[in-house]
Write a protein that holds these residues in place. Sequence first.
Motif, short mmCIF file in Angstrom:
data_model
loop_
_atom_site.label_atom_id
_atom_site.label_comp_id
_atom_site.label_asym_id
_atom_site.label_seq_id
_atom_site.Cartn_x
_atom_site.Cartn_y
_atom_site.Cartn_z
N LYS A 7 -4.18 -27.11 -57.11
CA LYS A 7 -5.25 -28.02 -56.69
C LYS A 7 -4.73 -28.84 -55.54
CE LYS A 7 -7.07 -28.20 -61.39
NZ LYS A 7 -7.20 -29.03 -62.61
N GLU A 8 -5.29 -28.62 -54.36
CA GLU A 8 -4.83 -29.28 -53.14
C GLU A 8 -6.00 -29.90 -52.41
OE1 GLU A 8 -1.30 -26.01 -52.17
OE2 GLU A 8 -3.15 -26.05 -50.99
N ILE A 9 -5.78 -31.08 -51.87
CA ILE A 9 -6.76 -31.66 -50.94
C ILE A 9 -6.35 -31.21 -49.54
CG2 ILE A 9 -7.79 -33.75 -50.00
CD1 ILE A 9 -7.05 -35.16 -52.62
N GLU A 15 -4.46 -41.08 -39.20
CA GLU A 15 -4.01 -42.28 -39.88
C GLU A 15 -5.15 -43.21 -40.31
OE1 GLU A 15 -4.09 -43.16 -35.50
OE2 GLU A 15 -3.42 -41.51 -36.77
N LYS A 16 -6.35 -42.98 -39.76
CA LYS A 16 -7.46 -43.88 -40.06
C LYS A 16 -8.61 -43.22 -40.84
CE LYS A 16 -6.78 -46.98 -36.11
NZ LYS A 16 -7.40 -47.56 -34.89
N THR A 17 -8.85 -41.93 -40.61
CA THR A 17 -10.03 -41.30 -41.21
C THR A 17 -9.71 -39.96 -41.87
OG1 THR A 17 -10.62 -40.18 -39.13
CG2 THR A 17 -11.57 -42.37 -39.51
N VAL A 18 -10.62 -39.56 -42.75
CA VAL A 18 -10.61 -38.25 -43.39
C VAL A 18 -11.98 -37.63 -43.14
CG1 VAL A 18 -10.35 -36.96 -45.54
CG2 VAL A 18 -9.06 -39.07 -45.20
N ARG A 19 -12.00 -36.36 -42.77
CA ARG A 19 -13.28 -35.69 -42.50
C ARG A 19 -13.78 -34.98 -43.74
NH1 ARG A 19 -14.98 -32.75 -36.98
NH2 ARG A 19 -15.11 -34.97 -36.53
N PRO A 53 -14.14 -32.10 -48.36
CA PRO A 53 -13.20 -32.04 -47.24
C PRO A 53 -12.98 -30.63 -46.68
CG PRO A 53 -12.30 -33.32 -49.07
CD PRO A 53 -13.49 -32.60 -49.58
N SER A 54 -13.29 -29.61 -47.48
CA SER A 54 -13.06 -28.23 -47.06
C SER A 54 -14.25 -27.67 -46.28
CB SER A 54 -12.80 -27.34 -48.28
OG SER A 54 -12.88 -25.98 -47.94
N PHE A 55 -14.00 -27.28 -45.03
CA PHE A 55 -15.06 -26.68 -44.21
C PHE A 55 -15.55 -25.37 -44.82
CE2 PHE A 55 -16.38 -23.81 -40.77
CZ PHE A 55 -17.33 -24.59 -40.11
N LYS A 183 -8.76 -27.50 -38.17
CA LYS A 183 -7.36 -27.42 -38.59
C LYS A 183 -7.11 -28.39 -39.75
CE LYS A 183 -6.38 -24.45 -35.34
NZ LYS A 183 -7.75 -24.23 -34.84
N GLU A 184 -7.23 -27.87 -40.95
CA GLU A 184 -7.05 -28.69 -42.15
C GLU A 184 -5.60 -28.67 -42.62
OE1 GLU A 184 -11.64 -27.83 -43.64
OE2 GLU A 184 -9.96 -27.09 -44.85
N SER A 185 -5.12 -29.82 -43.04
CA SER A 185 -3.77 -29.96 -43.55
C SER A 185 -3.81 -30.52 -44.97
CB SER A 185 -2.95 -30.92 -42.66
OG SER A 185 -2.94 -30.48 -41.32
#
Length: 203
Positions: A7-9, A15-19, A53-55, A183-185
């Motif tokens: 299980k991964e986000i 540093e400021k936002t999450v999409r 968060p996952s496209f 590009k998701e990390s």
Amino acid sequence: MNPPKHKEIRAVFNEKTVRVYQAYNDGIANSALEHGTFKSPPFKMERMTWIKPSFLWMMYRSGWGKKDNGQNRILAIDISREGFEWALEHSLLSHQAKDYADREEWLKIKKATPVRIQWDPERDLHLQPLEHRAIQIGLTNEAVPLYVNEWIQSITDVTNLASEIHSLVEKNLVDEAGLLLPKESIYSTTPVLGKKIELTESS
């Protein structure tokens, strides 16, 4: 026994936002883009709203924006990291219902917790399930006005991007399609929060 799924986000973040992503009809999407957040009406503040968060999981859920008219517009919403963390901290895992023998106790806890977490199989470009699971975050009660009025920093329409990637996949140009993916990390949290939401690490 099969080993548990990782299980991964995974997200686009800085540093400021999450999409995160959501899919809506034209009316809600156009209003959100005009105002830079969701306005009621047409957005319904009293309903649970799911952010992803996952496209590619959003593509799976919305059928690349072609599943139905209620999900034909794909929006990328950049929210504050503080808001994202607040949602995780104030969450309850949906599958925890089975841990409560007393249904009334479960319903009381559920009602008092404004965020639901679900872990669903991540998807590839063909929308087939992968080994690791992607997080879905359901906002209710006080979490919805916080999301709408405080967390959202910007909204971008990525419907055309979804259509372009889908078109390449249909032509079996998978490598080209992959180059267009956001590009998701892997998004890391504190050990305490990770344990709460059952986060695991890939081997």
